[in-house]
Each structure stands twice: as structure tokens, then as C-alpha cells.
Design a protein around this motif. Structure first.
Motif, PDB file in Angstrom:
ATOM      1  N   ARG A  27       0.815  -1.217   0.000  1.00  0.00           N
ATOM      2  CA  ARG A  27       0.000   0.000   0.000  1.00  0.00           C
ATOM      3  C   ARG A  27       0.847   1.264   0.000  1.00  0.00           C
ATOM      4  O   ARG A  27       1.994   1.273   0.485  1.00  0.00           O
ATOM      5  CB  ARG A  27      -0.932   0.022   1.213  1.00  0.00           C
ATOM      6  CG  ARG A  27      -0.224   0.237   2.547  1.00  0.00           C
ATOM      7  CD  ARG A  27      -1.180   0.143   3.735  1.00  0.00           C
ATOM      8  NE  ARG A  27      -1.724  -1.190   3.867  1.00  0.00           N
ATOM      9  CZ  ARG A  27      -3.010  -1.481   3.661  1.00  0.00           C
ATOM     10  NH1 ARG A  27      -3.880  -0.533   3.337  1.00  0.00           N
ATOM     11  NH2 ARG A  27      -3.435  -2.722   3.796  1.00  0.00           N
ATOM     12  N   THR A  28       0.286   2.318  -0.542  1.00  0.00           N
ATOM     13  CA  THR A  28       0.795   3.676  -0.350  1.00  0.00           C
ATOM     14  C   THR A  28      -0.410   4.527   0.007  1.00  0.00           C
ATOM     15  O   THR A  28      -1.387   4.584  -0.754  1.00  0.00           O
ATOM     16  CB  THR A  28       1.473   4.230  -1.604  1.00  0.00           C
ATOM     17  OG1 THR A  28       2.669   3.484  -1.869  1.00  0.00           O
ATOM     18  CG2 THR A  28       1.857   5.695  -1.412  1.00  0.00           C
ATOM     19  N   GLU A  29      -0.364   5.172   1.166  1.00  0.00           N
ATOM     20  CA  GLU A  29      -1.502   5.951   1.655  1.00  0.00           C
ATOM     21  C   GLU A  29      -1.028   7.285   2.199  1.00  0.00           C
ATOM     22  O   GLU A  29      -0.055   7.355   2.947  1.00  0.00           O
ATOM     23  CB  GLU A  29      -2.248   5.182   2.753  1.00  0.00           C
ATOM     24  CG  GLU A  29      -2.884   3.908   2.251  1.00  0.00           C
ATOM     25  CD  GLU A  29      -3.552   3.087   3.337  1.00  0.00           C
ATOM     26  OE1 GLU A  29      -4.395   2.246   2.990  1.00  0.00           O
ATOM     27  OE2 GLU A  29      -3.222   3.288   4.535  1.00  0.00           O
ATOM     28  N   LEU A  30      -1.740   8.333   1.807  1.00  0.00           N
ATOM     29  CA  LEU A  30      -1.461   9.672   2.303  1.00  0.00           C
ATOM     30  C   LEU A  30      -2.625  10.078   3.200  1.00  0.00           C
ATOM     31  O   LEU A  30      -3.769  10.193   2.745  1.00  0.00           O
ATOM     32  CB  LEU A  30      -1.322  10.651   1.137  1.00  0.00           C
ATOM     33  CG  LEU A  30      -0.860  12.071   1.459  1.00  0.00           C
ATOM     34  CD1 LEU A  30       0.508  12.060   2.143  1.00  0.00           C
ATOM     35  CD2 LEU A  30      -0.792  12.910   0.199  1.00  0.00           C
ATOM     36  N   TYR A  31      -2.342  10.246   4.482  1.00  0.00           N
ATOM     37  CA  TYR A  31      -3.348  10.685   5.448  1.00  0.00           C
ATOM     38  C   TYR A  31      -3.218  12.197   5.621  1.00  0.00           C
ATOM     39  O   TYR A  31      -2.101  12.708   5.775  1.00  0.00           O
ATOM     40  CB  TYR A  31      -3.143  10.006   6.800  1.00  0.00           C
ATOM     41  CG  TYR A  31      -3.384   8.518   6.793  1.00  0.00           C
ATOM     42  CD1 TYR A  31      -4.596   7.985   7.215  1.00  0.00           C
ATOM     43  CD2 TYR A  31      -2.395   7.632   6.370  1.00  0.00           C
ATOM     44  CE1 TYR A  31      -4.822   6.606   7.202  1.00  0.00           C
ATOM     45  CE2 TYR A  31      -2.612   6.259   6.356  1.00  0.00           C
ATOM     46  CZ  TYR A  31      -3.827   5.760   6.778  1.00  0.00           C
ATOM     47  OH  TYR A  31      -4.050   4.407   6.774  1.00  0.00           O
ATOM     48  N   GLY A  32      -4.350  12.897   5.596  1.00  0.00           N
ATOM     49  CA  GLY A  32      -4.308  14.348   5.719  1.00  0.00           C
ATOM     50  C   GLY A  32      -5.350  14.868   6.681  1.00  0.00           C
ATOM     51  O   GLY A  32      -6.370  14.226   6.945  1.00  0.00           O
ATOM     52  N   ALA A  33      -5.093  16.061   7.208  1.00  0.00           N
ATOM     53  CA  ALA A  33      -6.053  16.756   8.071  1.00  0.00           C
ATOM     54  C   ALA A  33      -5.929  18.245   7.789  1.00  0.00           C
ATOM     55  O   ALA A  33      -4.819  18.786   7.784  1.00  0.00           O
ATOM     56  CB  ALA A  33      -5.777  16.457   9.549  1.00  0.00           C
ATOM     57  N   GLY A  34      -7.051  18.880   7.534  1.00  0.00           N
ATOM     58  CA  GLY A  34      -7.022  20.310   7.229  1.00  0.00           C
ATOM     59  C   GLY A  34      -8.200  20.691   6.358  1.00  0.00           C
ATOM     60  O   GLY A  34      -9.312  20.171   6.511  1.00  0.00           O
ATOM     61  N   ASP A  35      -7.954  21.598   5.411  1.00  0.00           N
ATOM     62  CA  ASP A  35      -8.990  22.073   4.501  1.00  0.00           C
ATOM     63  C   ASP A  35      -9.447  20.935   3.589  1.00  0.00           C
ATOM     64  O   ASP A  35      -8.635  20.340   2.878  1.00  0.00           O
ATOM     65  CB  ASP A  35      -8.413  23.221   3.659  1.00  0.00           C
ATOM     66  CG  ASP A  35      -9.452  23.866   2.757  1.00  0.00           C
ATOM     67  OD1 ASP A  35     -10.581  23.347   2.679  1.00  0.00           O
ATOM     68  OD2 ASP A  35      -9.136  24.887   2.127  1.00  0.00           O
ATOM     69  N   PRO A  36     -10.756  20.602   3.578  1.00  0.00           N
ATOM     70  CA  PRO A  36     -11.224  19.501   2.719  1.00  0.00           C
ATOM     71  C   PRO A  36     -10.989  19.766   1.231  1.00  0.00           C
ATOM     72  O   PRO A  36     -10.934  18.828   0.436  1.00  0.00           O
ATOM     73  CB  PRO A  36     -12.727  19.411   3.038  1.00  0.00           C
ATOM     74  CG  PRO A  36     -13.085  20.706   3.692  1.00  0.00           C
ATOM     75  CD  PRO A  36     -11.846  21.169   4.394  1.00  0.00           C
ATOM     76  N   ALA A  37     -10.820  21.034   0.864  1.00  0.00           N
ATOM     77  CA  ALA A  37     -10.562  21.364  -0.542  1.00  0.00           C
ATOM     78  C   ALA A  37      -9.185  20.894  -1.004  1.00  0.00           C
ATOM     79  O   ALA A  37      -8.886  20.923  -2.202  1.00  0.00           O
ATOM     80  CB  ALA A  37     -10.689  22.877  -0.757  1.00  0.00           C
ATOM     81  N   ALA A  38      -8.343  20.442  -0.066  1.00  0.00           N
ATOM     82  CA  ALA A  38      -6.983  20.007  -0.419  1.00  0.00           C
ATOM     83  C   ALA A  38      -6.965  18.622  -1.048  1.00  0.00           C
ATOM     84  O   ALA A  38      -5.944  18.210  -1.607  1.00  0.00           O
ATOM     85  CB  ALA A  38      -6.097  20.021   0.826  1.00  0.00           C
ATOM     86  N   VAL A  39      -8.080  17.881  -0.998  1.00  0.00           N
ATOM     87  CA  VAL A  39      -8.081  16.501  -1.484  1.00  0.00           C
ATOM     88  C   VAL A  39      -7.825  16.429  -2.987  1.00  0.00           C
ATOM     89  O   VAL A  39      -6.983  15.646  -3.451  1.00  0.00           O
ATOM     90  CB  VAL A  39      -9.406  15.799  -1.130  1.00  0.00           C
ATOM     91  CG1 VAL A  39      -9.453  14.407  -1.753  1.00  0.00           C
ATOM     92  CG2 VAL A  39      -9.560  15.688   0.387  1.00  0.00           C
ATOM     93  N   ASP A  40      -8.523  17.231  -3.773  1.00  0.00           N
ATOM     94  CA  ASP A  40      -8.353  17.176  -5.237  1.00  0.00           C
ATOM     95  C   ASP A  40      -6.935  17.527  -5.670  1.00  0.00           C
ATOM     96  O   ASP A  40      -6.333  16.799  -6.470  1.00  0.00           O
ATOM     97  CB  ASP A  40      -9.373  18.083  -5.923  1.00  0.00           C
ATOM     98  CG  ASP A  40     -10.763  17.439  -5.957  1.00  0.00           C
ATOM     99  OD1 ASP A  40     -10.843  16.208  -5.814  1.00  0.00           O
ATOM    100  OD2 ASP A  40     -11.752  18.176  -6.101  1.00  0.00           O
TER     101      ASP A  40
END
Length: 423
Positions: free
Chosen positions: A53-66
């Protein structure tokens, strides 16, 4: 504060595509820094990269996903549409549940395997060193580790599981009549090769050799198992000597090519070679698998073998899911509390600021009285009365205002807050 996971794994993406997004542990810190610098509002981020697997976990502005999808696709050298076809994007409680399941070994190719937990801890440590972790992801992963510990201690999720390296030994024993008669070459000197060497050494093969880019590290591992240490550069000229080859390095290019294997087979007079490529990206060129007298297995090929006994552990999986559900609920409650629209954390912060302001005001007044020569006892009395009045003023004002029903409700709240009896 939004939480999300963007990833690909052995269930969603083929081996060669996963290889494009494989990051060695020492690459994680600079990769995270480049990722965060690519966005105007830098999110918290953690990158987990393993053979599955390769996974990027993020937390912050939801607009950052795209833009994260675009950035990761560019990093892997593929179009964003290719990545989207094979990736999963999980948000909020689903992202938390996924992290807890991964840590607990429920999302692994080897159900219940423990190695992933150490890999997650390494990834979190790298994110922390990169300055990318943040409070929210710190909480997410610490809770993931706690849930994984509870799952492992409270269920039999890891019972009777077969590791990748144990599966390799099992397959080799099906090809060779007696493993004590074979010569085994291990390529690499990392954790996976150490496990593979341990499993093969238990069958006491006739000879073992460990080839590694850094000869000193290879020698250290070889000494532990009574094996020979080799340089990677020696492999093409000596490949014909070995009946089995197990490879797992962090190389971005194949270590063993088609031509080297063809020459080895000619020297062996086409005696079979058993090969296991545990690396992502591949260490052994995929074309090797088409050769007669070569039995080449990748991590994905081993999947069927390591699934043995999975059905018998379904009761443990159900127990683990209950523990994970409780962990997810707890984390989401904590996350909601930090939301200004939902939680009490901002109110607590405001109360602390207000209380500090009152305290500083009364201390400043007390210092002036002391400077004028007022008695210490009188100054302390005035300080305590001033603080008490400020603390009670709002509550007393609310008790005197509103209709009877409102005052009754206020009286109940004020009584609970200020008149609590000691147990």
C-alpha cells in the motif's frame, strides 16, 4: 478540520502501479515537505508506504483533497485519471476506521500480521520529523496504535496466520524434495529479508548467501545465520549457483534482469530456479516469469497462500471490528469537540483567556495597594473578593433576568456548576 485518506493497495491496484508510488522510509520526510509546499494552506500529512500500500493521510482544509490527487499522480508519473481509477478516498469516520483497521492488520494481505504496525509507527515518526504531523493526525495514529494493541491482546486475529516469508518457504518445499539440499540467495538486508532468512534457516539449507548493496550490513546479517556475504555486483556471475532466490530491496530499478537469469539457466543445464520477489517496485524483471524452469512469485502471487486459515479467524475479525468501532466513535467525538461549530474546546479557551485577564487585573490592583503601604491581609482580602465577584457576576445577573421558567433552568445550571458537593 477535515480528515481524509488517499491511497492504493493490493486490493485496488496492480503490483507495477503500486511500484510507481513506493517510497523508501528515508524518502518520506522530503516527500511530505514537497507535498505540503505545493498547497497554499498546508495540511497535516503522513505518508505510509509498504509493499502492499501507499496511503497519504491528511487533516485540514477539505478542498486540499483534489490537488492532493493531482500531486500524487504527478509524483508517480501517471495521469490523475489513472490514479483515480485505482485509488480510494476516505473521509472523516471512514478515514479513521481505515487507519484503525490497517494498524490492526485487518486490511493486510496477511490477515492479522503485526509488521504493518511497526511500519505505521515509522511513517508517523517520519511525518513528525518533517513537521507535518500536527495535533489531529497525532491523535488519529496514537488512537490507532492503542486500538491495534487492544485487538491483538483481546482477539486471536493473528492466530495461525502465514507470513509472506513463511509462504515462500512453503512453496519452495513443494518444488524441492528436500530443502536441506538447496542453496539459497537472499538479496537485500532489510527486515523482510531477515524474516525470510530466519524461516529458511530453520530448514537448514546446504548453503545461504546474502547479497546487499552495503557489504557491511550484509555481513552483519550473514554472520547471524552462518551465511556468506556477497556484493550485488557479484550476482550475475554467480546466480547459477543458487536453487532459490529471495529478493527485497528498496531499489527503484530491477536488480536481477532477464539476461542474467537466462545465462544462469544455461549454466545450470536448466535445473529449476525458485525465485521470490517481495519488493515493490520489482527487484526481478517481470519477463523472467515467462522462462521455462523458473518459478517466480511476487507479493501478489503469494496472496492465495497466505489466505490459508482466514475463514477460521472470522470470529476474531468480528471482535476486532467492535473494538475498532468504539475507537472510531471516540476519535470522532474528540474531533467534534475541536470544531468551533460543534465542540467546547473554543469555549474552554475563551474561558481560560477571560480568567487570566481577571487574575492579571486583580494582581495589578493588589500590587498598587501594597506599594501604597496597605496591610498584606487587607490586600489579600480585596484580591480574593475582586476575583470572586468577577467569577460570579455573570451567573448572578442571569439568575435575576428572564421569566420564571428561564430563571429556574439557569438556577439548576448554576447550582450544578458552583454548588457541587465533594464526594
Amino acid at each position: 478540520m477535515a480528515v481524509w485518506t488517499l491511497g492504493i493497495n493490493h486490493q485496488t491496484a496492480p503490483l507495477d502501479l503500486r511500484g510507481r508510488f513506493a517510497f523508501a522510509l528515508d524518502q518520506i520526510q522530503p516527500t511530505l515537505q514537497r507535498y505540503r509546499q505545493s498547497l497554499p494552506r498546508q495540511p497535516e500529512a503522513t505518508l505510509l508506504s509498504t509493499c502492499n500500500r501507499t496511503e497519504l493521510y491528511g487533516a485540514g482544509d477539505p478542498a486540499a483533497v483534489d490537488p492532493t490527487i493531482e500531486w500524487l499522480a504527478h509524483a508517480g508519473g501517471v495521469g490523475s485519471h489513472v490514479l483515480r481509477d485505482h485509488a480510494y478516498i476516505l473521509r472523516e469516520d471512514q478515514a479513521a476506521r481505515h487507519a484503525f483497521r490497517v494498524a490492526s492488520g485487518l486490511d493486510s494481505m496477511v490477515l492479522g500480521e503485526a509488521q504493518i504496525l511497526g511500519q505505521m509507527k515509522d511513517a508517523v515518526r517520519a511525518a513528525d520529523e518533517a513537521g507535518a504531523l500536527g495535533t489531529t493526525l497525532h491523535q488519529l495514529f496514537q488512537r490507532s496504535f492503542a486500538v491495534a494493541k487492544q485487538v491483538r491482546s483481546s482477539t486471536e486475529i493473528g492466530a495461525h496466520s502465514i507470513s509472506m516469508t513463511a509462504a515462500a518457504v512453503r512453496l519452495a518445499s513443494q518444488l524441492f524434495e528436500d530443502l536441506r539440499d538447496i542453496r539459497v540467495l537472499f538479496v537485500g538486508a532489510g527486515e523482510m529479508i531477515e524474516l525470510a532468512t530466519t524461516h529458511f534457516a530453520a530448514r537448514t539449507p546446504r548453503h545461504m548467501a546474502i547479497a546487499n548493496r552495503t557489504i557491511e550490513r550484509g555481513e552483519k546479517l550473514a554472520t547471524r545465520f552462518g551465511a556468506e556475504a556477497m556484493r550485488l555486483a557479484d550476482i550475475p556471475g554467480r546466480l547459477h549457483e543458487f536453487d532459490a532466490v529471495v529478493s527485497c530491496t528498496a531499489s527503484t530499478l530491477p536488480i536481477i534482469g532477464l539476461g542474467a537469469v537466462e545465462r544462469a539457466l544455461k549454466k545450470r543445464k536448466h535445473r529449476p530456479i525458485f525465485m521470490v520477489d517481495l519488493a515493490v517496485p520489482r527487484d526481478i524483471e517481470p519477463e523472467v516469469k515467462k522462462l521455462d524452469d523458473v518459478f517466480l512469485y511476487t507479493v501478489d502471487d503469494l496472496a492465495a497462500v497466505v489466505q490459508t486459515g482466514k475463514d477460521s479467524r472470522q470470529a476474531a475479525v468480528a471482535q476486532a471490528e467492535v473494538i475498532i468501532d468504539a475507537g472510531v466513535s471516540s476519535f470522532m467525538h474528540w474531533l467534534d469537540q475541536r470544531d468551533p461549530a460543534k465542540g467546547v474546546v473554543p469555549l474552554i479557551q475563551q474561558l481560560n483567556v477571560q480568567a487570566d485577564a481577571w487574575r492579571e487585573m486583580e494582581i495589578a490592583r493588589a500590587r498598587k495597594l501594597l506599594a501604597r503601604g496597605e496591610p498584606v491581609d487587607a490586600v489579600l482580602e480585596a484580591l480574593s473578593r475582586g476575583l470572586t465577584q468577577k467569577i460570579l457576576h455573570g451567573a448572578l445577573a442571569e439568575l435575576r433576568s428572564g421569566d420564571q421558567e428561564t430563571r429556574a433552568a439557569t438556577a439548576e445550571t448554576v447550582s450544578r456548576l458552583f454548588l457541587r458537593q465533594k464526594s
